[in-house]
Design a protein around this motif. Sequence first.
Motif, short mmCIF file in Angstrom:
data_model
loop_
_atom_site.label_atom_id
_atom_site.label_comp_id
_atom_site.label_asym_id
_atom_site.label_seq_id
_atom_site.Cartn_x
_atom_site.Cartn_y
_atom_site.Cartn_z
N LEU A 178 0.97 -1.19 0.12
CA LEU A 178 0.07 0.00 -0.11
C LEU A 178 0.76 1.38 -0.03
CD1 LEU A 178 -3.06 -0.54 2.49
CD2 LEU A 178 -3.18 -0.03 0.12
N MET A 234 2.39 1.66 -3.57
CA MET A 234 1.20 1.88 -4.40
C MET A 234 1.16 3.57 -4.31
SD MET A 234 -1.11 -1.18 -3.93
CE MET A 234 -2.55 -0.28 -4.33
N GLU A 235 1.15 4.04 -2.91
CA GLU A 235 0.74 5.42 -2.68
C GLU A 235 1.78 6.22 -3.37
OE1 GLU A 235 -0.95 8.58 0.72
OE2 GLU A 235 0.11 6.39 1.23
N LEU A 294 0.93 6.63 -6.97
CA LEU A 294 -0.72 7.06 -7.05
C LEU A 294 -1.21 7.72 -8.51
CD1 LEU A 294 -3.33 6.81 -5.40
CD2 LEU A 294 -3.14 8.84 -4.71
N ASP A 324 0.35 -2.81 -7.19
CA ASP A 324 -1.25 -3.22 -7.14
C ASP A 324 -1.25 -4.70 -6.99
OD1 ASP A 324 -3.82 -3.61 -7.57
OD2 ASP A 324 -3.84 -1.45 -8.61
N HIS A 358 -7.28 4.36 -4.58
CA HIS A 358 -6.36 3.83 -3.50
C HIS A 358 -7.12 3.84 -2.30
CE1 HIS A 358 -2.45 3.77 -1.48
NE2 HIS A 358 -2.88 4.69 -0.45
N HIS A 367 -8.34 0.28 -1.90
CA HIS A 367 -7.42 -0.77 -1.54
C HIS A 367 -7.22 -0.38 0.10
CE1 HIS A 367 -6.04 -0.89 -5.60
NE2 HIS A 367 -5.80 -2.04 -5.48
#
Length: 243
Positions: free
Chosen positions: A128, A131-132, A135, A146, A196, A199
């Motif tokens: 996470l 992933m941020e 973004l 992801d 986001h 998730h």
Amino acid sequence: MLTKSLTLTGQVAGKLASDIAAGVYPVGGKLPTGKALAQLYGVSAAVIREATERLRAQGLVESRQGAGCTVVSRTASRGFQVPGGGVALDRAQLASVYELRMELEGGAAALAAMRRSDGDLAKMAACLEQMENHLRHADEDGVEQDIGFHAAIAVATHNTYYQQLLQYLNLQVRAAVRIARENTQQTQAELVGDVHREHVALYEAIAARDSQRARTAAVLHLRRAAERLKLDFPSFESESTTP
């Protein structure tokens, strides 16, 4: 067609499969490292990952983290197959893959909420966080993180068959995730934050060990991803009969 054919992936996977069949890479032996294959074929590491995943889906190789890919068969499996892995998916096929994912990943999320360890949760959190960082970028790294997040959920089920089946779907998942991210960034930029947050909601449900909320969050995320791709799911009305 909704996607472009992954020609480089197909070419590399085809050459590797031919070399395996010819005994260049014998059963029980290992394929060259990803870095070596990327240099050999002049392609990116991402293409090599997709190619080796295609070989794994065909039952030609097995892989373990840190141990590389081991050849386990000279001939591809003729078992269950899902379109993808180098073949462009049309809208109906991609919708069917998403429909399958909703059932599988909803169940996986529910099991993960009940069975996850602190280590499993830490892996999801790391995905996470990365992933941020990506973004607002439809780049390969963002796609990989992801997919890694969803793979971490499968691992947290502690059910080998969930892990294997979702690993098999990785090629289809990768193509779908890439398209969804590109579509979200290019035509619906205001929704990138929503992606986001979906998730995060899934992660929080698993962290709270709330299996029903985790199932709902997983299905909702995938349904919204399908909506962002403007995919339609067929509905069937039962025919009325008169006695």
